[in-house]
Design an enzyme around this catalytic site. Structure first.
Site, PDB file in Angstrom:
ATOM      1  CG  ASP A  69       6.565 -31.260   0.434  1.00  0.00           C
ATOM      2  OD1 ASP A  69       7.400 -32.172   0.360  1.00  0.00           O
ATOM      3  OD2 ASP A  69       6.582 -30.368   1.297  1.00  0.00           O
ATOM      4  CG  ASP A 123      12.963 -29.980  -2.000  1.00  0.00           C
ATOM      5  OD1 ASP A 123      13.698 -29.437  -1.136  1.00  0.00           O
ATOM      6  OD2 ASP A 123      11.713 -29.962  -1.933  1.00  0.00           O
TER       7      ASP A 123
HETATM    8  C1  GLA Z   1       9.591 -29.525   3.465  1.00  0.00           C
HETATM    9  C2  GLA Z   1       9.566 -28.768   2.136  1.00  0.00           C
HETATM   10  C3  GLA Z   1      10.153 -29.619   1.021  1.00  0.00           C
HETATM   11  C4  GLA Z   1      11.523 -30.183   1.397  1.00  0.00           C
HETATM   12  C5  GLA Z   1      11.475 -30.826   2.777  1.00  0.00           C
HETATM   13  C6  GLA Z   1      12.837 -31.243   3.269  1.00  0.00           C
HETATM   14  O1  GLA Z   1       8.723 -30.630   3.402  1.00  0.00           O
HETATM   15  O2  GLA Z   1       8.249 -28.399   1.817  1.00  0.00           O
HETATM   16  O3  GLA Z   1      10.224 -28.866  -0.166  1.00  0.00           O
HETATM   17  O4  GLA Z   1      12.502 -29.187   1.330  1.00  0.00           O
HETATM   18  O5  GLA Z   1      10.908 -29.950   3.756  1.00  0.00           O
HETATM   19  O6  GLA Z   1      13.334 -32.270   2.482  1.00  0.00           O
END
Ligand code: GLA
Length: 391
Positions: A178, A40
């Site tokens: 997320d 992301d």
């Molecule tokens: C965490 C971060 C997300 C993403 C994941 C890995 O959950 O909050 O933004 O980068 O790690 O994919």
């Protein structure tokens, strides 16, 4: 508990705590990422779904015209938080209150002031399990404030406001996945999110013959957040050396040609990201076509890449994936991988629906034998994003 059961419970607990029924109730789900890990913040694709685990907040105006937001948690031993609205809202104590604090600050910065509130929080998203308990809490707070003020934010702005809260109040330089899925999840759908354009594409996932199992290793290795920031920096270094704005624009051949211009770790980080973006797009096509063996293979490949090239797995996550691979398609498992940031937390497994019980039992007993730890396993259908339940 289902969402209606949860709402009922929180409503009753609110009345017991504050002596009157709540005026508003809001909920926001946690998430599991099916594939597209650490892509992301590289402008790539992710394919998460919201899960049937929620942060729920019940609230009413505070009594006596108090200009502060008090938040209590239903769990015993959690220190309550009071957030003063008479001046600028800053990070503070207790630590968990920084998620709501950051969101409240974001609303105030937009000139939206909810006024004094009494809030009761209850969350069924396991804490620190890589299922975005923090994003659920942020998005739940934002949804509650929308209900209280009657000012509905654009969904993208809402997710970005919550991400900013995490950056500035919790000090985690997370990407957008997320918060986006917690806001925009849809029942029976995965969300294919292009993290560059922020375009979202709902991918139906309602084949009754498969289920997603979430296996919580019940370990969380502390190095997590420092290593996350390091990975981000290594990806930026790789993009710079390749002369592209982000790894989304890099191709595998260009990376190979530039291999000796970069540190080996930086090279492997980039190799993971470039491969994972491609896997994610293919997996979305696989889900659309109900081609579960292909989706499963992509999940295993994702895990191997996260373990060997990105180095964010750990012995416990690897143990779960090995057990799943041992069970194989014959035993009901199509694929399995770690999910979320890594260094502990959960794995996600794609399994045949009629083997859920047998597979859960086998993973649970073999994991215990290998690690001495009890795993927590549950399955979830793709759930809807944040909602106002009352008010
Ligand atoms: C965490 C971060 C997300 C993403 C994941 C890995 O959950 O909050 O933004 O980068 O790690 O994919």
């Amino acid at each position: 508990m289902t969402l209606p059961e949860l709402t009922d419970y929180v409503s009753r607990q609110f009345a017991r705590t504050y002596g009157r029924p709540p005026r508003w109730i809001a909920a926001a789900p946690g998430r599991v990422n099916v594939i597209g890990e650490h892509t992301d913040y590289n402008d790539g694709f992710v394919l998460p779904m919201a899960i049937e685990r929620y942060a729920v907040m019940a609230a009413d105006h505070s009594v006596g015209g108090k200009d502060s937001i008090s938040i209590r948690d239903t769990s015993e031993g959690v220190e309550p938080a009071t957030i003063d609205l008479s001046g600028p809202v800053k990070p503070g104590k207790p630590k968990w209150s920084n998620y709501p604090r950051g969101v409240i600050a974001g609303f105030l910065a937009r000139g939206i002031n909810p006024g004094g509130l009494e809030v009761l929080l209850h969350s069924t998203v396991p804490l620190g399990g890589g299922l975005s308990s923090s994003a659920a809490l942020e998005v739940c707070t934002a949804t509650l404030l929308e209900a209280v003020t009657g000012k509905k934010l654009d969904p993208v702005e809402k997710a970005l406001l919550c991400q900013q809260a995490e950056h500035e109040f919790a000090g985690v330089p997370c990407g957008i996945m997320d918060q986006f899925i917690s806001v925009m999840g849809r029942e029976n759908h995965l969300l294919l999110l292009d993290c560059r354009s922020r375009q979202t594409d709902l991918v139906p996932m309602n084949d009754p013959s498969v289920a997603l199992l979430i296996v919580n290793t019940n370990v969380k290795h502390e190095l997590g957040s420092g290593e996350y920031a390091k990975r981000r920096a290594q990806c930026e270094t790789a993009a710079k050396i390749l002369g592209v704005p982000s790894l989304r624009d890099a191709d595998p051949d260009a990376l190979e040609s530039a291999k000796n211009k970069m540190d080996n770790a930086v090279y492997r980080r980039a190799r993971h990201v470039i491969g994972e973006i491609e896997r994610t797009v293919h997996a979305a096509e696989g889900v659309r076509a109900s081609n579960w063996p292909t989706v499963g293979q992509l999940m295993y490949a994702s895990h191997a890449s996260l373990r060997d090239d990105y180095e964010v797995s750990c012995a416990e996550l690897d143990a779960v994936v090995e057990i799943a691979e041992g069970i194989g398609i014959k035993g009901g498992v199509y694929g399995c991988r770690m999910t979320g940031g890594g260094f502990g937390g959960c794995c996600v497994a794609l399994v045949k629906a009629d083997t859920v019980e047998a597979v859960s039992k086998k993973i649970s007993s073999d994991y215990k034998a290998k690690t001495g730890i009890d795993a927590t396993i549950f399955s979830s259908r793709p759930a809807a994003g944040a909602t106002v339940i009352k008010g």
